[in-house]
Design a protein around this motif. Structure first.
Motif, PDB file in Angstrom:
ATOM      1  N   LEU A 171       0.835  -1.195   0.000  1.00  0.00           N
ATOM      2  CA  LEU A 171       0.000   0.000   0.000  1.00  0.00           C
ATOM      3  C   LEU A 171       0.871   1.246   0.000  1.00  0.00           C
ATOM      4  N   ALA A 172       1.856   1.245   0.875  1.00  0.00           N
ATOM      5  CA  ALA A 172       2.716   2.421   1.008  1.00  0.00           C
ATOM      6  C   ALA A 172       3.444   2.695  -0.299  1.00  0.00           C
ATOM      7  N   ARG A 173       3.775   1.619  -0.949  1.00  0.00           N
ATOM      8  CA  ARG A 173       4.578   1.794  -2.160  1.00  0.00           C
ATOM      9  C   ARG A 173       3.788   2.310  -3.332  1.00  0.00           C
ATOM     10  N   LYS A 174       2.526   1.997  -3.334  1.00  0.00           N
ATOM     11  CA  LYS A 174       1.736   2.247  -4.530  1.00  0.00           C
ATOM     12  C   LYS A 174       1.871   3.689  -4.997  1.00  0.00           C
ATOM     13  N   LYS A 175       1.665   4.580  -4.050  1.00  0.00           N
ATOM     14  CA  LYS A 175       1.714   5.999  -4.407  1.00  0.00           C
ATOM     15  C   LYS A 175       3.105   6.370  -4.875  1.00  0.00           C
ATOM     16  N   ALA A 176       4.058   5.991  -4.091  1.00  0.00           N
ATOM     17  CA  ALA A 176       5.442   6.338  -4.401  1.00  0.00           C
ATOM     18  C   ALA A 176       5.816   5.818  -5.783  1.00  0.00           C
ATOM     19  N   ALA A 177       5.335   4.630  -6.066  1.00  0.00           N
ATOM     20  CA  ALA A 177       5.668   4.018  -7.351  1.00  0.00           C
ATOM     21  C   ALA A 177       5.092   4.835  -8.499  1.00  0.00           C
ATOM     22  N   GLU A 178       3.869   5.323  -8.284  1.00  0.00           N
ATOM     23  CA  GLU A 178       3.248   6.099  -9.347  1.00  0.00           C
ATOM     24  C   GLU A 178       4.030   7.370  -9.620  1.00  0.00           C
ATOM     25  N   ALA A 179       4.369   8.013  -8.546  1.00  0.00           N
ATOM     26  CA  ALA A 179       5.139   9.250  -8.666  1.00  0.00           C
ATOM     27  C   ALA A 179       6.457   8.968  -9.378  1.00  0.00           C
ATOM     28  N   ALA A 180       7.080   7.921  -8.946  1.00  0.00           N
ATOM     29  CA  ALA A 180       8.385   7.574  -9.512  1.00  0.00           C
ATOM     30  C   ALA A 180       8.259   7.270 -10.990  1.00  0.00           C
ATOM     31  N   GLU A 198      10.901   5.239  -1.098  1.00  0.00           N
ATOM     32  CA  GLU A 198      11.886   5.971  -1.885  1.00  0.00           C
ATOM     33  C   GLU A 198      12.842   4.998  -2.556  1.00  0.00           C
ATOM     34  N   LYS A 199      13.214   4.040  -1.765  1.00  0.00           N
ATOM     35  CA  LYS A 199      14.136   3.040  -2.305  1.00  0.00           C
ATOM     36  C   LYS A 199      13.527   2.381  -3.518  1.00  0.00           C
ATOM     37  N   HIS A 200      12.277   2.060  -3.337  1.00  0.00           N
ATOM     38  CA  HIS A 200      11.569   1.398  -4.424  1.00  0.00           C
ATOM     39  C   HIS A 200      11.608   2.265  -5.663  1.00  0.00           C
ATOM     40  N   ALA A 201      11.286   3.532  -5.447  1.00  0.00           N
ATOM     41  CA  ALA A 201      11.267   4.453  -6.569  1.00  0.00           C
ATOM     42  C   ALA A 201      12.656   4.516  -7.206  1.00  0.00           C
ATOM     43  N   ALA A 202      13.651   4.619  -6.346  1.00  0.00           N
ATOM     44  CA  ALA A 202      15.015   4.714  -6.854  1.00  0.00           C
ATOM     45  C   ALA A 202      15.377   3.466  -7.637  1.00  0.00           C
ATOM     46  N   GLN A 203      14.905   2.352  -7.093  1.00  0.00           N
ATOM     47  CA  GLN A 203      15.200   1.089  -7.786  1.00  0.00           C
ATOM     48  C   GLN A 203      14.605   1.117  -9.179  1.00  0.00           C
ATOM     49  N   VAL A 204      13.363   1.562  -9.220  1.00  0.00           N
ATOM     50  CA  VAL A 204      12.680   1.618 -10.513  1.00  0.00           C
ATOM     51  C   VAL A 204      13.485   2.500 -11.468  1.00  0.00           C
ATOM     52  N   GLU A 205      13.883   3.616 -10.908  1.00  0.00           N
ATOM     53  CA  GLU A 205      14.614   4.569 -11.721  1.00  0.00           C
ATOM     54  C   GLU A 205      15.899   3.942 -12.265  1.00  0.00           C
ATOM     55  N   SER A 206      16.639   3.398 -11.359  1.00  0.00           N
ATOM     56  CA  SER A 206      17.939   2.865 -11.783  1.00  0.00           C
ATOM     57  C   SER A 206      17.749   1.720 -12.762  1.00  0.00           C
ATOM     58  N   LEU A 207      16.680   0.976 -12.520  1.00  0.00           N
ATOM     59  CA  LEU A 207      16.403  -0.113 -13.450  1.00  0.00           C
ATOM     60  C   LEU A 207      16.127   0.439 -14.838  1.00  0.00           C
ATOM     61  N   GLN A 208      15.350   1.483 -14.846  1.00  0.00           N
ATOM     62  CA  GLN A 208      15.017   2.063 -16.144  1.00  0.00           C
ATOM     63  C   GLN A 208      16.270   2.543 -16.854  1.00  0.00           C
TER      64      GLN A 208
END
Ligand code: SF4
Ligand code: SF4
Lengths: 873, 350
Positions: free
Chosen positions: A482-491, A822-832
């Motif tokens: 749940l917590a990640r969902k929003k962050a993920a969208e933003a990211a 944030e980590k999740h978002a960063a991970q997504v970013e770096s993955l991209q």
């Protein structure tokens, strides 16, 4: 004798039958032609053979070493040759065969030099214990408990009483009696030594039954005589005699008689501060330490009415029983049974080839009259004689009842496990019920049941634990989701923006670079040749490894690997034919230009300098020149990412995976440092190259006036570097593969892990070879291709490199402080980002027809999958 | 050559169940002798009849159960049951009483429970109680001791008495225990003065005291031969004595009989040394046997004095046979290495 005697509960008075073997003097037996040394002569782990068939051994030479602390060494008892190491009949209650070292004696009886010692009382505890272990001494009274273990009680047990067991309560046996008469002095000396090993207990009691007056007298005489000598602790030695009754020689019973104490059920004598050693063991220990002589012979009573003579003999361990019996005029026909040990606790041997071992105190061969076959068992009349006879205070008739009904609970409640199997109950039973046999069988069943129960308990626990862990993980995931969902969208939004920006910028580069490359390759046959050769080499390597794997694999995997192997074969053929074609072609077209230095001056002619596009190309090529350093930096940052992730995983992982994870982290760290070093080296190289450039370069780009020409020249130089670059590329690809493989290995389950690890190792090897190639290449390149754009490679890129490093470090630091989302978002970013890079790499590779295309595509796909996974969270 | 494989111990004490049983049979001789001397050949006839019925019954069941006949008959356990039964039944009782008692003892009490070693109740006592309850008249007819008759019954008269119910005239009289029990309105001294039987005896009435002394002798012999331990008999006699002493107020009409009367009349000694020492149906540990014996002694006294039956050994023994397993559960001896004895009802290590 001031020592108090406590009464023994129960007990019986079987006919002693000790006179038969005391009629003739102790004799020494001849050496048999063949000696057999069972590896398991003691309680505990069997010894490990240290000789091989055909080895010549001497008396006293160790032929099997103790296998762990709960074991004892075995020594050859005469000289000869090891003729076999195989299963032979051994003296064991089961009647089964066991592994033995067989020595064919040569009759010379040559011996090793026994190294004794002047004053054993000066040696420290540890070395004494070690010596005893290596002398192979195990309880000689019958149980065969390794003496070194017994003499090394748990440190919190203060031993206040040492008991030397000279009871010998079994009928017929007189081996200890004879020993006490012949070697009384050594017994006294030995027991003071044992007391020394045990840190000086308050009392040293030598317990002897009163039916051995000669032995008692001999011991007392020696005690008086040795009192004059300076033996530490001899003043605490006492010879204690007590009424004859079976089984007063049982360890627990003897303790009760001499001290009034009882060994707690399931405990050891040491728990109540007592250590008991047999007289024979005492002498053996004294001999081993004072004279350095290991346990290779013992006194054995050979008795029974089917012998012409009966008596005691010093027998070399390993002598077959048959041989020993023959020395006493054995008449096999009249023999009712062959018993190893006494009539009460000895076991019958089905085979007279079984050898004399450390615990063989007696060979009893009664005639049929002497020991008639057991009468058929009648019903238990519950007369209670057995209970009266039982020295352990059990109710044998109840035990019998429950043993028949297999009621294990009741058996345990009636303390079956405290039964010492003395046989007193069976002896008195008027119904001739073989009670002890029932107890032995029941004990075995109970132990087996316990083992099985433990096993199932453990697996149940494991299952429950796993279930809990999975539940916990689920719950945590759910909370995070749940917590990640929003962050993920933003990211995602941010990343999309980033990606859009990023895509446009580098787009020009790969195209230009690729074009330049293609041109360069076309224009440079030498380069092409080198490439083809490498392709062949690669294909060959792959073929080899595929073959290796294929051969190691089994089952399903084998088929898969076989097809892979075939593919590799095809590829090799393909590569070889290409190489062959090319060689022929180039031989026909262009016989000379295989040298890059000679090639470089000719190539610029192919480029049209006026064209602005060409200029762009050149620029692009210049940019490419930065790539090693840049790439290194990229690598570093991605490594940092991976390291972070790996560490996280490691800290989350459970115990059994953690080790693997931590190893992976360790490896990543190493890689990182090596990469950093590389970067440093690259930086260091740059100025060096600058120096050499001015001094030696034949075609210095700086000396070319035309800027376009200069750019072209530079580009051409860059092109010359491409093999190195390629190597770098493949190195990188390999490293990513390695990282993935390592991850997989860490997360793989038990049975697949070895395979994975093998794969990881292979990859590591490959990386090493590639790295080596690179260094070699560089070494080649250095003198050959000195031209390097001095200003470009020295100043600005250096700064850029350090900046990149700084950035990576900052990123890593920032990451470390990030929250989960944030980590999740960063991970997504770096993955991209990684996906982008991978995409580029792939494009480049496809255009080049690079070998690694497959690997790149695979990597890209994996990255994409990961990204999807991450985003879905 | 391969040798005999046998489990230790290889030696065996020179005793066996058969010998034990033979010793027991031998030990009954003094008592039987006294019975014959004082009451004529009735007991011998009883024993012979019981032997026939018991052995036949045993053989029949063994045949039905397909067990080897010789092996089991040779253990003498059926013979011991038969002899004890023959001794316990009143001399000259009809033959069918002996038959019913024997069949009950061997077939019901022993073989139906699984044969020797498995019977929870003492077979002889089961047989005795079955006929005591079924045929109270026949079972209460004890002959007068010889000293009160002109002559002992002849063998032929005895046999015809047993098989036809005729042959002996007025041979019965009340036993000492009957007399004491039934005369509870008189002082004990008056009872003794009125009764020839009690007057002519020095301990517990003519004949009876000798019979009991005979069994005591046999019992001591068995003790000496270590056929059983002293615990149960001594406990029984001690508790019986204790109760007799407590219940005897030196001769009032409420008095329960003197110590010597209780010890030496009826089946006291037979019970103490030949019945409650039957190992199969008594407690197994020495402590258990003390409890078992003491309880039998107490019950014997209580039933004799307070119950309807003049003698009580059979009932007391059967009652305690019931209780024996429970006694066993709570009297497991303390094993070596254990701080205290464990109750057998505990199932596992605590
Ligand atoms: S000695 Fe034998 S017959 Fe007697 S109680 Fe024990 S097991 Fe039963
Ligand atoms: S063998 Fe066991 S049960 Fe029998 S007397 Fe010895 S300790 Fe007691």
């Amino acid at each position: 004798m001031s020592q108090l005697i406590y009464p023994l509960r129960g007990g019986v008075h079987p006919p002693e039958n000790k006179q038969q073997s005391l009629q003739s003097p102790l004799r020494r037996l001849a050496i048999p032609g063949e000696l057999v040394f069972p590896l398991a002569q003691h309680i505990g782990a069997p010894a490990k053979a240290v000789v091989e068939i055909g080895d010549r051994v001497l008396a006293g030479q160790m032929i099997a070493e103790p296998n762990g602390p709960f074991s004892a060494a075995i020594h050859a008892s005469t000289s000869g040759t090891v003729s076999a190491i195989e299963a032979r009949p051994i003296p064991h209650a089961s009647g089964l065969w066991g592994d033995c070292i067989v020595v064919a004696a040569d009759g010379k009886d040559e011996s090793i030099d026994f190294v004794g010692c002047e004053n054993p009382f000066k040696i420290d505890h540890e070395s004494l214990i070690e010596k005893i272990r290596h002398a192979g001494i195990a309880g000689m009274g019958g149980a065969g408990f390794p003496s070194a273990v017994k003499l090394n009680p748990p440190p919190n047990n203060n031993i206040d009483t040492l008991i030397i067991n000279g009871t010998e309560c079994e009928p017929y046996i007189t081996a200890d009696d004879v020993l006490m008469q012949e070697r009384s002095e050594d017994i006294i000396r030995g027991c003071t030594l044992l007391a020394h090993i045990l840190n000086g207990p308050d009392r040293i009691l030598i317990g002897v039954e009163d039916n051995k007056p000669k032995a008692i007298a001999a011991l007392e005489q020696s005690l008086l005589k040795l009192a004059a000598e300076d033996l530490p602790g001899i003043d605490r030695v006492q010879v204690v005699s007590f009424p004859t009754k079976y089984p007063s020689g049982g360890e627990k019973q003897l303790i009760q008689i001499l001290t009034g104490k009882e060994v707690p059920s399931g405990g050891l004598p040491a728990h109540i501060g007592i250590v008991v050693q047999n007289v024979g063991t005492t002498v053996a220990i004294w001999e081993a330490i004072k004279h350095g002589k290991p346990l290779i012979e013992r006194i054995t009573t050979v008795v029974g009415e089917s012998l012409k003579e009966q008596g005691n003999a010093i027998v070399k361990l390993g002598s077959p029983s048959q041989f020993v019996l023959e020395q006493f005029g054995f008449q096999e026909k009249s023999c009712a049974r062959l018993i190893a040990g006494g009539p009460m606790m000895g076991f019958s041997l089905p085979d007279s080839r079984a050898p004399i071992v450390k615990t063989s105190n007696c060979l009893l061969v009664p005639s049929h009259q002497e020991m008639p076959d057991p009468a058929p068992a009648q019903a238990c009349i519950r007369c209670g004689h057995c209970a009266e006879a039982c020295p352990a205070g059990l109710l044998p008739q109840q035990l019998y009842w429950y043993a028949q009904a297999k009621e294990h609970d009741r058996l345990l409640a009636h303390n079956l496990m405290d039964c010492i199997e003395c046989g007193a109950c069976s002896f008195v039973c008027p119904s001739s019920i073989p009670l002890v046999q029932y107890y032995r069988a029941s004990k075995g069943e109970i132990r087996q049941a316990e083992i099985e129960k433990e096993k199932s308990d453990r697996s149940r626990q494991r299952f429950e634990f796993r279930q809990k862990r999975i539940e916990r993980a689920e719950a945590e995931k759910e909370a995070k989701r749940l917590a990640r969902k929003k962050a993920a969208e933003a990211a995602k939004a941010k990343a999309a923006a980033n990606a859009g920006a990023a895509k446009t910028a580098p787009a020009a580069d790969p195209v230009a670079a690729a074009m330049a490359r293609v041109q360069a390759q076309q224009s440079d046959p030498a380069e092409q040749l080198a490439k083809l050769e490498r392709a062949v080499n690669n294909a060959r390597n792959r073929l080899n490894s595929a073959e290796e794997k294929w051969q190691q694999a089994e089952g399903d995997q084998k088929a898969k690997l076989e097809s892979r192997f075939k593919q590799a074969q095809l590829r090799l053929q393909d590569a070889e034919s290409k190489l062959h074609d090319f060689k022929q072609q180039s031989a026909g077209q262009n016989p000379a230009p295989s040298n890059p230095t000679s090639a470089s001056p000719t190539t610029p002619l192919n480029i049209d300098s006026d064209d602005p596009i060409e200029r762009a190309k050149a620029k692009a090529q210049q940019r490419l020149s930065m790539s090693p350093l840049e790439k290194a930096e990229n690598n570093l940052s991605s490594l940092n990412d991976r390291l972070k992730k790996a560490q996280e995983k490691a800290s989350e992982a459970d115990d059994d995976k953690r080790a693997a994870m931590e190893a992976a982290v360790e490896k990543l760290k190493q890689k990182k440092t090596s990469l950093e070093k590389e970067i440093d080296e690259l930086k260091a190289q740059a100025p060096l190259k600058e120096n050499t450039a001015t001094a030696e370069t034949p075609v210095d780009p700086n000396s070319i006036d035309d800027p376009i020409e200069r750019a072209k020249a530079k580009a051409m130089q860059r092109l010359n570097m491409s093999p190195a670059e390629k190597l770098q590329n493949s190195l990188q690809a390999l490293q990513t593969r390695l990282a993935k493989a390592e991850e997989k290995a860490a997360s793989a389950d038990e049975d697949r892990r070895p395979a994975m690890q093998a794969a990881v190792e292979k990859l590591q090897e490959k990386i090493k070879t590639v790295e080596q190639e690179i260094t070699e290449f560089k070494a080649q390149e250095e003198p050959a291709k000195p031209a390097e754009s001095a200003n470009e490679s020295s100043g600005i890129p250096l700064d850029a490199a350090s900046a990149a490093i700084e950035k990576a470090k900052a990123k890593a630091a920032a990451q470390a402080q990030m929250s989960d989302s944030e980590k999740h978002a960063a991970q997504v970013e770096s993955l991209q980002q990684r996906i982008q890079k991978a995409q580029q790499r792939l494009d480049k590779a496809t255009e080049e027809g690079n070998d690694n295309v497959d690997a790149f595509r695979l990597g890209l796909e994996k990255l994409q999958a990961k990204l999807k996974e991450l985003e879905s969270e | 050559m391969s040798f005999l494989r046998a489990s230790s111990p290889h030696a065996h004490a020179a005793n066996n169940t058969t010998k034990v049983m033979q010793t027991v049979l031998l030990a009954t001789l003094p008592g039987l002798l006294a019975l014959t001397v004082f009451f004529g050949p009735g007991s011998i006839i009883n024993i012979l009849l019981a032997l026939i019925f018991c052995l036949a019954g045993e053989a029949l069941v063994l045949r039905l159960r397909k067990r080897p006949l010789g092996f089991y008959l040779r253990d003498y356990s059926a013979a011991v049951t038969a002899v004890l039964l023959g001794l316990a039944l009143p001399p000259y009782c009809p033959w069918w009483v002996v038959m019913v008692a024997s069949v009950s003892a061997i077939i019901i009490a022993k073989q139906l429970y699984g044969g020797m070693g498995y019977n929870p109740f003492n077979p002889a006592m089961v047989g005795y109680v079955v006929v005591l309850i079924s045929f109270p008249l026949q079972m209460s007819q004890w002959p007068s001791p010889a000293s009160l008759l002109e002559s002992l019954p002849s063998i032929s008269a005895s046999i015809s008495q047993v098989f036809t119910g005729q042959g002996l005239d007025a041979y019965t009289s009340a036993t000492a225990l009957d007399i004491v029990k039934q005369n509870n309105s008189q002082l004990i001294s008056q009872v003794y003065a009125d009764s020839d039987l009690l007057r002519s005896g020095s301990l517990a009435g003519a004949g009876w005291e000798w019979v009991n002394l005979g069994f005591l002798m046999g019992g001591l012999y068995l003790l000496y031969k270590k056929v059983f331990t002293w615990h149960a008999p001594v406990a029984m006699l001690a508790s019986l004595s204790l109760f007799a002493l407590l219940g005897y107020d030196s001769g009032s009409s409420q008095s329960g009989g003197s110590l010597s009367l209780h010890l030496f009349s009826g089946a006291t000694m037979l019970g103490a040394f030949f019945i409650i020492t039957d190992p199969v149906s008594s407690a197994v540990s020495n402590k258990g046997r003390l409890i078992f014996g003491a309880a039998v002694g107490a019950l014997v006294y209580l039933i004799r004095v307070l119950g309807n039956y003049p003698d009580a050994v059979a009932f007391a023994v059967l009652l305690m046979n019931f209780a024996a397993p429970f006694i066993d559960y709570y009297t497991v001896p303390r094993s070596y290495g254990h701080a205290k004895p464990r109750k057998a009802t505990e199932k596992q290590e605590p």
